[in-house]
Structure formats: structure tokens, C-alpha cells
Design a protein around this motif. Structure first.
Motif, PDB file in Angstrom:
ATOM      1  N   ILE A  53       8.105  19.001  19.508  1.00 45.71           N
ATOM      2  CA  ILE A  53       8.859  19.036  18.258  1.00 45.71           C
ATOM      3  C   ILE A  53       8.610  17.760  17.464  1.00 45.71           C
ATOM      4  O   ILE A  53       8.306  17.790  16.283  1.00 45.71           O
ATOM      5  CB  ILE A  53      10.363  19.219  18.519  1.00 45.71           C
ATOM      6  N   HIS A  54       8.772  16.621  18.144  1.00 45.43           N
ATOM      7  CA  HIS A  54       8.514  15.328  17.522  1.00 45.43           C
ATOM      8  C   HIS A  54       8.223  14.329  18.617  1.00 45.43           C
ATOM      9  O   HIS A  54       8.838  14.372  19.678  1.00 45.43           O
ATOM     10  CB  HIS A  54       9.713  14.867  16.685  1.00 45.43           C
ATOM     11  N   LYS A  55       7.292  13.423  18.370  1.00 43.61           N
ATOM     12  CA  LYS A  55       6.904  12.497  19.433  1.00 43.61           C
ATOM     13  C   LYS A  55       7.931  11.399  19.663  1.00 43.61           C
ATOM     14  O   LYS A  55       7.974  10.806  20.721  1.00 43.61           O
ATOM     15  CB  LYS A  55       5.542  11.891  19.140  1.00 43.61           C
ATOM     16  N   ARG A  56       8.785  11.138  18.679  1.00 43.23           N
ATOM     17  CA  ARG A  56       9.782  10.072  18.809  1.00 43.23           C
ATOM     18  C   ARG A  56      11.073  10.589  19.439  1.00 43.23           C
ATOM     19  O   ARG A  56      11.656  11.575  18.978  1.00 43.23           O
ATOM     20  CB  ARG A  56      10.097   9.475  17.461  1.00 43.23           C
ATOM     21  N   ALA A  57      11.539   9.887  20.451  1.00 39.19           N
ATOM     22  CA  ALA A  57      12.763  10.270  21.144  1.00 39.19           C
ATOM     23  C   ALA A  57      13.976  10.192  20.229  1.00 39.19           C
ATOM     24  O   ALA A  57      14.925  10.956  20.386  1.00 39.19           O
ATOM     25  CB  ALA A  57      12.979   9.380  22.367  1.00 39.19           C
ATOM     26  N   VAL A  58      13.947   9.293  19.265  1.00 41.80           N
ATOM     27  CA  VAL A  58      15.061   9.145  18.331  1.00 41.80           C
ATOM     28  C   VAL A  58      15.300  10.451  17.576  1.00 41.80           C
ATOM     29  O   VAL A  58      16.436  10.906  17.426  1.00 41.80           O
ATOM     30  CB  VAL A  58      14.795   7.989  17.352  1.00 41.80           C
ATOM     31  N   LYS A  59      14.239  11.062  17.106  1.00 40.99           N
ATOM     32  CA  LYS A  59      14.351  12.325  16.362  1.00 40.99           C
ATOM     33  C   LYS A  59      14.816  13.458  17.267  1.00 40.99           C
ATOM     34  O   LYS A  59      15.668  14.264  16.896  1.00 40.99           O
ATOM     35  CB  LYS A  59      13.005  12.695  15.735  1.00 40.99           C
ATOM     36  N   ARG A  60      14.246  13.515  18.482  1.00 38.66           N
ATOM     37  CA  ARG A  60      14.645  14.569  19.419  1.00 38.66           C
ATOM     38  C   ARG A  60      16.109  14.432  19.807  1.00 38.66           C
ATOM     39  O   ARG A  60      16.850  15.414  19.853  1.00 38.66           O
ATOM     40  CB  ARG A  60      13.767  14.524  20.672  1.00 38.66           C
ATOM     41  N   ASN A  61      16.548  13.215  20.069  1.00 42.33           N
ATOM     42  CA  ASN A  61      17.936  12.986  20.463  1.00 42.33           C
ATOM     43  C   ASN A  61      18.900  13.306  19.329  1.00 42.33           C
ATOM     44  O   ASN A  61      20.012  13.773  19.565  1.00 42.33           O
ATOM     45  CB  ASN A  61      18.136  11.556  20.939  1.00 42.33           C
ATOM     46  N   ARG A  62      18.496  13.054  18.093  1.00 41.30           N
ATOM     47  CA  ARG A  62      19.353  13.374  16.952  1.00 41.30           C
ATOM     48  C   ARG A  62      19.606  14.872  16.874  1.00 41.30           C
ATOM     49  O   ARG A  62      20.739  15.314  16.662  1.00 41.30           O
ATOM     50  CB  ARG A  62      18.721  12.894  15.652  1.00 41.30           C
ATOM     51  N   ILE A  63      18.555  15.659  17.069  1.00 39.57           N
ATOM     52  CA  ILE A  63      18.715  17.111  17.041  1.00 39.57           C
ATOM     53  C   ILE A  63      19.651  17.567  18.151  1.00 39.57           C
ATOM     54  O   ILE A  63      20.543  18.383  17.942  1.00 39.57           O
ATOM     55  CB  ILE A  63      17.336  17.805  17.148  1.00 39.57           C
ATOM     56  N   LYS A  64      19.466  17.010  19.357  1.00 40.76           N
ATOM     57  CA  LYS A  64      20.338  17.387  20.474  1.00 40.76           C
ATOM     58  C   LYS A  64      21.783  16.984  20.206  1.00 40.76           C
ATOM     59  O   LYS A  64      22.707  17.740  20.507  1.00 40.76           O
ATOM     60  CB  LYS A  64      19.858  16.735  21.769  1.00 40.76           C
TER      61      LYS A  64
END
Length: 118
Positions: A53-64
Motif C-alpha cells: 500500500i505504502h512503503k512508509r510505516a507512518v502512512k500504513r499506521n495512520r490508515i490502521k
């Protein structure tokens, strides 16, 4: 944070939910449903956002975080009686949800939950 009784944590529980084959999709979120429930245990819920979805954990964590908060508020507003006919639910995000705000994610998750309760 989602109450402890509603959290789906174990890898085996995730795999069992994926294998049942029931899934629903609505505008960027896929919902996998576990086996149908025949006990009084609450429905357990998991959230998945892949590195694809996105390589950055910050973006993934925001979605979660946004998805968790939506479900938490849904459970809170349903007077502690959040019941579906399934043992477990897994919400999986796709790339189209990356730039969405809270209201849009909230609407999509509520739409998916209403689809499985029908």
C-alpha cells in the motif's frame, strides 16, 4: 484503542479467517469474515495494511488508526452489543484509501458492516 475483548491477534486466527472464503469489498476496503458464530464470545476484529500500500510505516499506521477508531466508535455507539453473525472480521485496506479522511473511511466501514449484517 479497540477494547481487548474485540482484538484479533494470533496469526492462526487471521489465517483461519482468510480461509473461510467470505469477503466483501467496498471502495478500497475489503472485509474478510470468519466462521459463523454459535457461541456468546464477541466478534474479534483485525486490521491489515500491507507494505504494498505504502512503503512508509507512518502512512500504513495512520490508515490502521483511522480504521480502528471507526470500529471503536461503532462499537461504543451500539450500546456494547456489537454483534455480527461471524466469529472474526478482518479489514484490509487497498491503495485507493491512502488519501482519504476519517469521514470517508468511517462511511465505508459502516457500509461494509451493514452489508454483512443483512
Amino acid at each position: 484503542m479497540l477494547p481487548r475483548q474485540y482484538r484479533l491477534k494470533k496469526r492462526s486466527a487471521f489465517n483461519a479467517t482468510y480461509k473461510t472464503g467470505k469477503s466483501f469489498h467496498y471502495k478500497g476496503i475489503t472485509l474478510f469474515c470468519g466462521k459463523e458464530k454459535n457461541t456468546q464470545n464477541p466478534t474479534r476484529i483485525g486490521f491489515v495494511v500491507s507494505k504494498k500500500i505504502h512503503k512508509r510505516a507512518v502512512k500504513r499506521n495512520r490508515i490502521k488508526r483511522l480504521m480502528r477508531e471507526t470500529v471503536r466508535l461503532y462499537i461504543k455507539n451500539s450500546d456494547n452489543s456489537f454483534e455480527t453473525k461471524y466469529i472474526s472480521l478482518i479489514f484490509v485496506a487497498t491503495t485507493s484509501i491512502l488519501d482519504k479522511n476519517f469521514e470517508e473511511i468511517d462511511y465505508r466501514i459502516k457500509k461494509l458492516v451493514s452489508m454483512i449484517n443483512d
